[in-house]
Scaffold this active site. Structure first.
Site, PDB file in Angstrom:
ATOM      1  N   ALA A  27      45.175 129.432 -33.669  1.00  0.00           N
ATOM      2  CA  ALA A  27      45.762 128.099 -34.661  1.00  0.00           C
ATOM      3  C   ALA A  27      44.175 127.225 -35.100  1.00  0.00           C
ATOM      4  O   ALA A  27      43.928 126.475 -35.326  1.00  0.00           O
ATOM      5  CB  ALA A  27      46.103 127.487 -33.991  1.00  0.00           C
ATOM      6  N   GLU A  48      48.340 139.152 -38.840  1.00  0.00           N
ATOM      7  CA  GLU A  48      48.555 139.153 -37.266  1.00  0.00           C
ATOM      8  C   GLU A  48      50.479 140.122 -36.714  1.00  0.00           C
ATOM      9  O   GLU A  48      51.051 138.924 -37.064  1.00  0.00           O
ATOM     10  CB  GLU A  48      48.623 138.651 -36.871  1.00  0.00           C
ATOM     11  N   ARG A 101      42.587 138.845 -37.154  1.00  0.00           N
ATOM     12  CA  ARG A 101      42.484 139.412 -35.152  1.00  0.00           C
ATOM     13  C   ARG A 101      41.801 141.111 -35.231  1.00  0.00           C
ATOM     14  O   ARG A 101      42.269 141.558 -36.326  1.00  0.00           O
ATOM     15  CB  ARG A 101      43.015 139.796 -34.507  1.00  0.00           C
TER      16      ARG A 101
HETATM   17  P1  TTP Z   1      46.717 133.675 -32.894  1.00  0.00           P
HETATM   18  O1  TTP Z   1      45.933 135.206 -32.535  1.00  0.00           O
HETATM   19  O2  TTP Z   1      45.898 133.133 -32.298  1.00  0.00           O
HETATM   20  O3  TTP Z   1      47.647 133.326 -33.794  1.00  0.00           O
HETATM   21  P2  TTP Z   1      47.773 132.143 -34.420  1.00  0.00           P
HETATM   22  O4  TTP Z   1      48.568 132.572 -35.893  1.00  0.00           O
HETATM   23  O5  TTP Z   1      48.211 131.549 -33.589  1.00  0.00           O
HETATM   24  O6  TTP Z   1      46.675 131.900 -35.401  1.00  0.00           O
HETATM   25  P3  TTP Z   1      46.364 131.232 -36.286  1.00  0.00           P
HETATM   26  O7  TTP Z   1      46.790 130.249 -36.621  1.00  0.00           O
HETATM   27  O8  TTP Z   1      44.305 131.228 -36.645  1.00  0.00           O
HETATM   28  O9  TTP Z   1      46.667 131.748 -38.072  1.00  0.00           O
HETATM   29  O10 TTP Z   1      47.914 133.530 -31.568  1.00  0.00           O
HETATM   30  C1  TTP Z   1      49.550 134.137 -31.982  1.00  0.00           C
HETATM   31  C2  TTP Z   1      50.495 133.878 -30.512  1.00  0.00           C
HETATM   32  O11 TTP Z   1      49.275 135.109 -29.494  1.00  0.00           O
HETATM   33  C3  TTP Z   1      49.102 132.690 -29.178  1.00  0.00           C
HETATM   34  O12 TTP Z   1      50.013 132.335 -28.105  1.00  0.00           O
HETATM   35  C4  TTP Z   1      47.795 133.301 -28.324  1.00  0.00           C
HETATM   36  C5  TTP Z   1      48.862 135.224 -28.570  1.00  0.00           C
HETATM   37  N1  TTP Z   1      47.636 136.390 -27.802  1.00  0.00           N
HETATM   38  C6  TTP Z   1      48.123 136.341 -27.065  1.00  0.00           C
HETATM   39  O13 TTP Z   1      48.881 136.026 -25.863  1.00  0.00           O
HETATM   40  N2  TTP Z   1      47.364 138.000 -26.559  1.00  0.00           N
HETATM   41  C7  TTP Z   1      46.484 138.556 -27.457  1.00  0.00           C
HETATM   42  O14 TTP Z   1      45.893 139.321 -27.120  1.00  0.00           O
HETATM   43  C8  TTP Z   1      46.876 137.742 -28.533  1.00  0.00           C
HETATM   44  C9  TTP Z   1      46.305 138.134 -30.192  1.00  0.00           C
HETATM   45  C10 TTP Z   1      47.306 136.513 -28.984  1.00  0.00           C
HETATM   46 MG    MG Z   2      47.866 133.691 -37.845  1.00  0.00          MG
END
Ligand code: TTP
Ligand code: MG
Length: 228
Positions: A27, A48, A101
Site C-alpha cells: 500500500a 502486479e 515489483r
Molecule cells: P503489494 O505487492 O504491496 O501490492 P499493493 O497493490 O498492495 O501495493 P500498492 O498499494 O503500493 O500498489 O501487495 C499485494 C499483496 O500481496 C499484499 O497483501 C502482500 C502480498 N504479497 C505476499 O504475500 N508475497 C509476495 O511475495 C508479494 C509480492 C506480495
Molecule cells: Mg498495487
C-alpha cells in the site's frame, strides 16, 4: 521467444528497451504511480498479478497465506514467483516498460520475512531458494532502474485500512514495520541482498496530489536512466 546468450536464456531483440521496477511496502502507492505513467505514450505498464494470487482456478493462496502462513506460505510464494517470472519474460511492446515489483522483492522481502519470522519451515525456504537461484542464474531478467517509493509503515497502515482488501484486514502495523526494514536493508543500507539495478528513492508519504508532483519532478530521472 527465448534464445541463449552467455549461458543464459534471453528475450530476443529487447535489450535496448528500458525496464523499470516500482518497489515499496504494501500500500505504498505503487499501482497509483504506474497508473500515472501509463498515460504517457511509449510507456507500457504492468501491474502486479495480485488478482491471480487471490484467484487461481478458484483458490485464494493470498487469503490462505494470511490465515495460516506456516501452512500456505510456500504455496503462495511459489505462485508469486511463477507469475513474476512470467511478467519479466513477457514480450515488451513499448520502448519503456514499468512494472509493479519484481521477482527479486518477492524473494528478498516476502519469502525472507516468512522464513526469518519462523513461519516458513527450513525445507520450504530451501526449495524456494533453489528455484529462485536456478531462475536468476539461467534466465536473463534485466532491470535498468528500481524506483523505491519510501514510506513510513504508519502511512501504509492507514492506506491499507482505507483500501480494505478482504485478505489484508488482519495485517498488524508490526508486519508493515518488518517489511519496511527489509526494504531499507535491501535498497538503502544495501546490507542484505544484491541490488539488481540503480535505485531512485521517491519519498511517498504525501497526499495523492503532492505525489503526482513528485512523479513529474522525477520524470526525467526515471525515463532517461539509460542515457545517464
Ligand atoms: P503489494 O505487492 O504491496 O501490492 P499493493 O497493490 O498492495 O501495493 P500498492 O498499494 O503500493 O500498489 O501487495 C499485494 C499483496 O500481496 C499484499 O497483501 C502482500 C502480498 N504479497 C505476499 O504475500 N508475497 C509476495 O511475495 C508479494 C509480492 C506480495
Ligand atoms: Mg498495487
Amino acid at each position: 521467444m527465448l534464445s541463449s546468450s552467455q549461458g543464459k536464456l534471453v528475450r530476443n531483440g529487447e535489450d535496448k528497451k528500458l525496464v523499470i521496477c516500482i518497489e515499496g511496502n504494501i500500500a505504498s502507492g505503487k499501482t497509483t504511480c504506474l497508473e500515472h505513467f501509463s498515460k504517457t505514450s511509449d510507456i507500457e505498464v504492468l501491474t502486479e498479478p495480485v488478482s491471480k494470487w487471490r484467484n487461481v482456478q478458484g483458490h485464494n493462496p493470498l487469503g490462505l497465506m494470511y490465515q495460516d502462513p506456516s501452512r500456505w506460505g510456500l504455496t503462495l510464494q511459489t505462485y508469486v514467483q511463477l507469475t513474476m517470472l512470467d511478467r519479466h519474460l513477457s514480450p515488451i511492446s513499448a520502448p519503456i516498460r514499468m512494472m509493479e515489483r519484481s521477482i527479486f522483492s518477492a524473494k528478498y522481502i516476502f519469502v525472507e520475512n516468512l522464513y526469518r519470522s519462523g513461519k516458513m519451515p527450513d525445507v520450504d525456504f530451501v526449495v524456494l531458494t533453489e528455484w529462485f537461484d536456478w531462475i536468476t542464474q539461467n534466465i536473463s531478467l534485466p532491470v535498468d532502474l528500481i524506483v523505491y517509493l519510501q514510506t513510513t509503515p504508519q502511512t501504509c497502515y492507514e492506506r491499507l485500512k482505507e483500501r480494505c482488501r478482504e485478505e489484508e484486514k488482519m495485517i498488524p502495523i508490526e508486519y508493515l514495520e518488518t517489511i519496511h526494514q527489509l526494504y531499507e536493508d535491501w535498497l538503502i543500507n544495501k546490507t542484505s541482498f544484491e541490488v539488481p539495478a540503480p535505485v531512485l528513492v521517491i519519498p511517498a508519504d504525501h497526499d495523492p496530489q503532492k505525489m503526482l508532483h513528485q512523479y513529474e519532478e522525477n520524470r526525467e530521472k526515471i525515463l532517461m536512466v539509460k542515457n545517464t
